[in-house]
Write an enzyme that holds these catalytic residues in place. Structure first.
Site, PDB file in Angstrom:
ATOM      1  N   ASP A   9      16.095  -0.249 -18.174  1.00 32.75           N
ATOM      2  CA  ASP A   9      15.773   0.788 -19.153  1.00 32.75           C
ATOM      3  C   ASP A   9      14.510   1.509 -18.694  1.00 32.75           C
ATOM      4  O   ASP A   9      13.479   0.885 -18.458  1.00 32.75           O
ATOM      5  CB  ASP A   9      15.551   0.089 -20.513  1.00 32.75           C
ATOM      6  CG  ASP A   9      15.469   1.080 -21.660  1.00 32.75           C
ATOM      7  OD1 ASP A   9      15.851   2.245 -21.469  1.00 32.75           O
ATOM      8  OD2 ASP A   9      15.022   0.675 -22.746  1.00 32.75           O
ATOM      9  N   ASP A 103      19.085   6.849 -19.764  1.00 30.28           N
ATOM     10  CA  ASP A 103      18.001   6.047 -19.200  1.00 30.28           C
ATOM     11  C   ASP A 103      18.250   4.552 -19.239  1.00 30.28           C
ATOM     12  O   ASP A 103      17.325   3.776 -19.042  1.00 30.28           O
ATOM     13  CB  ASP A 103      16.694   6.357 -19.940  1.00 30.28           C
ATOM     14  CG  ASP A 103      16.696   5.801 -21.348  1.00 30.28           C
ATOM     15  OD1 ASP A 103      17.774   5.757 -21.964  1.00 30.28           O
ATOM     16  OD2 ASP A 103      15.623   5.401 -21.820  1.00 30.28           O
ATOM     17  N   GLU A 104      19.481   4.120 -19.498  1.00 25.72           N
ATOM     18  CA  GLU A 104      19.693   2.670 -19.488  1.00 25.72           C
ATOM     19  C   GLU A 104      21.072   2.296 -18.988  1.00 25.72           C
ATOM     20  O   GLU A 104      22.027   3.053 -19.141  1.00 25.72           O
ATOM     21  CB  GLU A 104      19.437   2.060 -20.861  1.00 25.72           C
ATOM     22  CG  GLU A 104      20.276   2.621 -21.961  1.00 25.72           C
ATOM     23  CD  GLU A 104      20.090   1.849 -23.264  1.00 25.72           C
ATOM     24  OE1 GLU A 104      20.191   0.614 -23.249  1.00 25.72           O
ATOM     25  OE2 GLU A 104      19.861   2.489 -24.294  1.00 25.72           O
TER      26      GLU A 104
HETATM   27 MG   LIG Z   1      14.294   3.891 -22.401  1.00 29.84          MG
END
Ligand SMILES: [Mg+2]
Length: 353
Positions: A9, A103-104
């Site tokens: 993340d 973002d992950e």
């Molecule tokens: Mg994040």
């Protein structure tokens, strides 16, 4: 061979991308958000979080908590570009990747000779290539990995067995578990369950009685950090959408049609730029009481022309005829490529826009 899953993340993703190109703002509280009276915080830098500012908080409230915060409007093309760079590096390290957002991602590390060293190397590569900092959690399933990645942000690196996760988070509230929201937490509290340890130790029959034969056992398992260990590679995005939240609710249908047309123009411009076209056109309408309605139609041939998309969107809006003032409106095109089976429409509708 036992399963090893990582959750990666990027820390404060949108805010971090902004700080990379505005280095003069480093160390200052930064909030990425729109600016209307109903805007909400998409991401806050860690400096802003110290003031209690968090994602999804109304921006007006965030500014009361942290008046000196610097507001930056979101720039999604820049975030998508940064995301593509990160995910490219991730895919260069591991074959099985389940992307969960810009973002992950979950990574299946099973079979790697040295999962920890591989992850350390990946974090370093991401930092060197993009300037972004990532947090990583490693565990025997997705739940342990996800909670571990969150435990020591930013730049966290936490490796836990299931038993260690149970011990470490025993005293935390059940809401730590993804999928347990405010409502479920409240109902658990009514049963006297306020910690993860209590959830894990709770009588499964009591949980099944209170939450039903599906959610009860699910909660019981989560309380003991059992969870899925299957990393399912996700196909490339099969839909694109644009939506807008009004500063003041709009009741006038002609005005709504104008907004819809403008969104269709933006959407089609993006689709044309990426040479994509789709057959399913959908609208999303959120009323002032938060009722959210989606209407979709699939046409014969893929399109990215605003004449087609805008017209179908307007027709869908007329057919629905919002019965109350509208808070948010959106348009979406899905089923890229035009070769999908007709069932795709139903599948798409299950996804959030
Ligand atoms: Mg994040």
């Amino acid at each position: 061979m036992s399963t090893v899953i990582a959750h990666l993340d990027i820390d404060a993703f949108y805010a971090s991308v902004e700080l990379l190109r505005r280095p003069e703002l480093r160390g200052r509280p930064v909030i990425v958000s729109g600016s209307g009276p109903r805007a909400v915080v998409t991401t806050a830098s860690y400096e802003a979080r110290k003031f209690g500012v968090g994602s999804a908080m109304p921006t007006a409230r965030a500014l009361r908590l942290c008046p000196e915060a610097i507001l930056i409007p979101p720039d999604f093309p820049a975030y998508r570009e940064a995301s593509a760079a990160v995910m490219g590096l991730v895919r260069g390290t591991v074959e099985e990747v389940e992307v969960m957002g810009l973002d992950e991602a979950y990574l299946d590390l099973t079979g790697l000779l040295s999962p920890r060293a591989s992850m350390r190397r990946l974090i370093r590569q991401i930092k060197e290539t993009t300037g972004l900092t990532a947090s990583v959690g490693v565990g025997p399933n997705k739940l342990v990995a996800k909670v571990a990645s969150d435990a020591e942000k930013p730049a966290g690196f936490v490796v836990l067995t299931r038993e260690q996760a149970c011990a470490r988070f025993a005293g935390h509230p059940p809401r730590l578990v993804p999928g347990i929201g405010a409502k479920t937490a409240e109902r658990l509290e009514q049963l006297g369950i306020t910690t993860i340890a209590q959830l894990g130790a709770a009588d499964p029959d009591v949980l099944a009685g209170a939450f039903g034969p599906r959610q009860g056992p699910w909660l019981s398992a989560r309380g003991r950090f059992h969870g899925s260990a299957t990393v399912e590679p996700v196909r490339e995005a099969v839909s694109e959408s644009r939506e807008t939240t009004f500063d003041v609710d709009v009741a006038d249908h002609a005005e709504l049609e104008e907004h819809l047309h403008r969104l269709a123009e933006q959407l089609c411009r993006g689709l044309q730029k990426h040479e994509r076209a789709g057959r399913t056109i959908a609208i999303k309408v959120r009323l002032d009481d938060w009722t959210t309605v989606t209407r979709a139609r699939t046409i014969a041939h893929p399109t990215n022309e605003v004449e087609h998309v805008g017209q179908v969107a307007r027709e869908l809006l007329r057919e629905y005829a919002p019965p109350r003032p509208v808070r948010l409106i959106g348009v979406r095109v899905a089923s890229f490529g035009g070769t999908e089976q007709p069932t795709i429409e139903t599948a798409q509708l299950a996804l959030p826009m």
